[in-house]
Write a protein that holds these residues in place. Structure first.
Motif, PDB file in Angstrom:
ATOM      1  N   LYS A  31       0.833  -1.213   0.000  1.00 30.61           N
ATOM      2  CA  LYS A  31       0.000   0.000   0.000  1.00 30.61           C
ATOM      3  C   LYS A  31       0.860   1.253   0.000  1.00 30.61           C
ATOM      4  O   LYS A  31       0.478   2.289  -0.534  1.00 30.61           O
ATOM      5  N   ALA A  32       2.036   1.158   0.612  1.00 25.96           N
ATOM      6  CA  ALA A  32       2.917   2.316   0.732  1.00 25.96           C
ATOM      7  C   ALA A  32       3.463   2.783  -0.606  1.00 25.96           C
ATOM      8  O   ALA A  32       3.917   3.926  -0.731  1.00 25.96           O
ATOM      9  N   ILE A  33       3.432   1.914  -1.639  1.00 26.01           N
ATOM     10  CA  ILE A  33       3.969   2.305  -2.947  1.00 26.01           C
ATOM     11  C   ILE A  33       2.917   2.217  -4.051  1.00 26.01           C
ATOM     12  O   ILE A  33       3.252   2.273  -5.236  1.00 26.01           O
ATOM     13  N   THR A  34       1.654   2.095  -3.674  1.00 26.69           N
ATOM     14  CA  THR A  34       0.604   1.955  -4.677  1.00 26.69           C
ATOM     15  C   THR A  34       0.110   3.320  -5.133  1.00 26.69           C
ATOM     16  O   THR A  34      -0.854   3.874  -4.605  1.00 26.69           O
ATOM     17  N   LEU A 162       8.230  14.339  10.872  1.00 31.97           N
ATOM     18  CA  LEU A 162       8.029  14.712   9.477  1.00 31.97           C
ATOM     19  C   LEU A 162       6.535  14.835   9.161  1.00 31.97           C
ATOM     20  O   LEU A 162       6.125  15.694   8.375  1.00 31.97           O
ATOM     21  N   LYS A 163       5.707  13.994   9.792  1.00 34.87           N
ATOM     22  CA  LYS A 163       4.257  14.115   9.638  1.00 34.87           C
ATOM     23  C   LYS A 163       3.778  15.476  10.137  1.00 34.87           C
ATOM     24  O   LYS A 163       2.940  16.129   9.507  1.00 34.87           O
ATOM     25  N   GLU A 164       4.336  15.897  11.266  1.00 30.52           N
ATOM     26  CA  GLU A 164       3.965  17.195  11.832  1.00 30.52           C
ATOM     27  C   GLU A 164       4.368  18.321  10.887  1.00 30.52           C
ATOM     28  O   GLU A 164       3.613  19.281  10.684  1.00 30.52           O
ATOM     29  N   SER A 230       4.676   9.489  -1.477  1.00 36.32           N
ATOM     30  CA  SER A 230       5.487   8.932  -0.393  1.00 36.32           C
ATOM     31  C   SER A 230       4.838   9.121   0.976  1.00 36.32           C
ATOM     32  O   SER A 230       5.278   8.519   1.955  1.00 36.32           O
ATOM     33  N   THR A 231       3.787   9.950   1.065  1.00 35.52           N
ATOM     34  CA  THR A 231       3.147  10.167   2.360  1.00 35.52           C
ATOM     35  C   THR A 231       2.438   8.905   2.864  1.00 35.52           C
ATOM     36  O   THR A 231       2.224   8.756   4.061  1.00 35.52           O
ATOM     37  N   LYS A 232       2.082   7.997   1.943  1.00 31.84           N
ATOM     38  CA  LYS A 232       1.510   6.710   2.375  1.00 31.84           C
ATOM     39  C   LYS A 232       2.538   5.927   3.182  1.00 31.84           C
ATOM     40  O   LYS A 232       2.227   5.338   4.218  1.00 31.84           O
ATOM     41  N   ALA A 233       3.774   5.903   2.674  1.00 35.04           N
ATOM     42  CA  ALA A 233       4.845   5.210   3.389  1.00 35.04           C
ATOM     43  C   ALA A 233       5.167   5.914   4.700  1.00 35.04           C
ATOM     44  O   ALA A 233       5.419   5.262   5.727  1.00 35.04           O
ATOM     45  N   GLY A 248      21.744  16.435  -6.539  1.00 28.51           N
ATOM     46  CA  GLY A 248      20.503  16.945  -5.969  1.00 28.51           C
ATOM     47  C   GLY A 248      19.376  15.936  -5.971  1.00 28.51           C
ATOM     48  O   GLY A 248      18.242  16.267  -5.597  1.00 28.51           O
ATOM     49  N   PHE A 249      19.643  14.692  -6.396  1.00 26.48           N
ATOM     50  CA  PHE A 249      18.624  13.653  -6.348  1.00 26.48           C
ATOM     51  C   PHE A 249      18.295  13.348  -4.896  1.00 26.48           C
ATOM     52  O   PHE A 249      19.173  13.364  -4.025  1.00 26.48           O
ATOM     53  N   LEU A 250      17.024  13.057  -4.641  1.00 22.64           N
ATOM     54  CA  LEU A 250      16.526  12.839  -3.288  1.00 22.64           C
ATOM     55  C   LEU A 250      16.202  11.369  -3.054  1.00 22.64           C
ATOM     56  O   LEU A 250      15.568  10.718  -3.884  1.00 22.64           O
ATOM     57  N   SER A 251      16.647  10.865  -1.917  1.00 27.93           N
ATOM     58  CA  SER A 251      16.294   9.511  -1.472  1.00 27.93           C
ATOM     59  C   SER A 251      15.566   9.603  -0.141  1.00 27.93           C
ATOM     60  O   SER A 251      16.063  10.212   0.810  1.00 27.93           O
ATOM     61  N   LEU A 252      14.381   9.016  -0.095  1.00 30.78           N
ATOM     62  CA  LEU A 252      13.615   8.898   1.146  1.00 30.78           C
ATOM     63  C   LEU A 252      13.470   7.416   1.453  1.00 30.78           C
ATOM     64  O   LEU A 252      12.884   6.671   0.666  1.00 30.78           O
ATOM     65  N   GLN A 253      14.032   6.980   2.570  1.00 27.29           N
ATOM     66  CA  GLN A 253      13.922   5.574   2.953  1.00 27.29           C
ATOM     67  C   GLN A 253      13.126   5.475   4.250  1.00 27.29           C
ATOM     68  O   GLN A 253      13.502   6.047   5.270  1.00 27.29           O
ATOM     69  N   TYR A 254      12.016   4.741   4.180  1.00 24.76           N
ATOM     70  CA  TYR A 254      11.118   4.603   5.320  1.00 24.76           C
ATOM     71  C   TYR A 254      11.280   3.235   5.973  1.00 24.76           C
ATOM     72  O   TYR A 254      11.286   2.204   5.287  1.00 24.76           O
ATOM     73  N   LEU A 255      11.405   3.225   7.270  1.00 24.55           N
ATOM     74  CA  LEU A 255      11.473   1.987   8.046  1.00 24.55           C
ATOM     75  C   LEU A 255      10.069   1.671   8.540  1.00 24.55           C
ATOM     76  O   LEU A 255       9.474   2.454   9.293  1.00 24.55           O
TER      77      LEU A 255
END
Length: 279
Positions: A31-34, A162-164, A230-233, A248-255
């Motif tokens: 669901k986090a990447i759908t 980050l949600k805040e 990415s807000t789902k993740a 300047g490429f961005l990587s967001l890694q969620y645990l």
């Protein structure tokens, strides 16, 4: 495992067999990447990776390591196929998406190889449902060439923080500007929307900051339309790593922690908004 015998009769025919006692552990991650219908499934001896792309500028991958599965058997070095992710999620939630105390849906996925469907055996309360989902030849994925040796700046934050930040920033803004610096403002998120300019700053000594490693001041713009998926993740995660490389490429890694307390990772790679910078 109630489904342990389902694939045994044809065991030699399958190149991939993966089983989970709780299908929610897979469906929550997916669901986090759908944000697009189709995804590329890539299986190796290390686990299963599911990748979704959008317009060659955004790529999201969920990695489920072999330890998450109760059974993970692969008979080739690499097994890859494309599948409709929306259909797969519908099948995984066929007994209902909301958890009921004391119950879980067991899952066994079986794949015979190129040209064959992905077969799902789902069992809950003694009822077994079989789903067969058509697979396609996988499209070639974009190589974002995001190498750790080229990373300039990285911070690790608690996801709640980050949600805040996203709740306070103006999400009508077309872009999100991220500033990372060894000096003030250290880590800043900025938007430019209908309500005017808004900034959200983090100190490197903040309780929400688990790691701060910035070697050079960088300010990059990213299209908000690319970051919103990415807000789902983010909603499912407990920690997030934010990295930028020398381009300047961005990587967001969620645990993400599943129902059994195990961890999986979801990665988003995003190109900077170079057109906006030129303007």
């Amino acid at each position: 495992m109630p489904l342990s015998t389902q694939c045994q009769d044809d065991d030699k025919k399958y190149v991939l067999v993966a089983s989970l006692d709780n299908a929610r552990n897979l469906s929550n991650i997916l669901k986090a990447i759908t944000f697009k219908d189709h995804a590329i499934f890539t299986a190796t001896s290390n686990g299963l990776q599911v990748t979704v792309e959008y317009c060659k500028t955004l790529q999201a991958s969920a990695f489920i390591q072999t330890e998450i599965f109760q059974e993970f058997t692969i008979k080739e070095d690499l097994v890859a196929f494309q599948i409709n992710l929306t259909v797969l999620l519908d099948c995984l939630n066929i007994f209902g998406g909301s958890p009921v105390a004391g119950t879980s849906t067991a899952l066994q996925m079986c794949y015979k190889g190129y040209g064959y469907p992905l077969t799902l055996y789902l069992e809950e309360g003694g009822v077994v449902t079989v789903c067969k989902i058509k697979t396609q030849e996988p499209e070639e994925l974009i190589d974002f060439d995001f190498c750790s040796t080229n990373v300039i700046n990285q911070v690790i934050l608690q996801s709640e923080s980050l949600k805040e930040a996203f709740s306070e920033l103006d999400m009508t803004s077309e872009v999100l500007t991220i500033t990372m610096s060894p000096s003030r403002p250290y880590f800043r998120l900025s938007t430019f929307g209908n309500s005017g300019n808004a900034h959200y700053d983090y100190s490197k000594d903040s309780d929400m900051m688990e790691m701060f490693r910035c070697t050079k001041t960088q300010t990059n713009r990213y299209k908000m339309s690319l970051l919103k998926p990415s807000t789902k993740a983010l909603a499912l995660s407990c920690k997030v790593s934010v990295r930028t490389d020398n381009r300047g490429f961005l990587s967001l890694q969620y645990l993400i922690r599943n129902d059994d307390g195990q961890h999986s990772y979801v990665d988003f790679f995003c190109c900077p908004d170079e057109e906006g910078e030129e303007e």
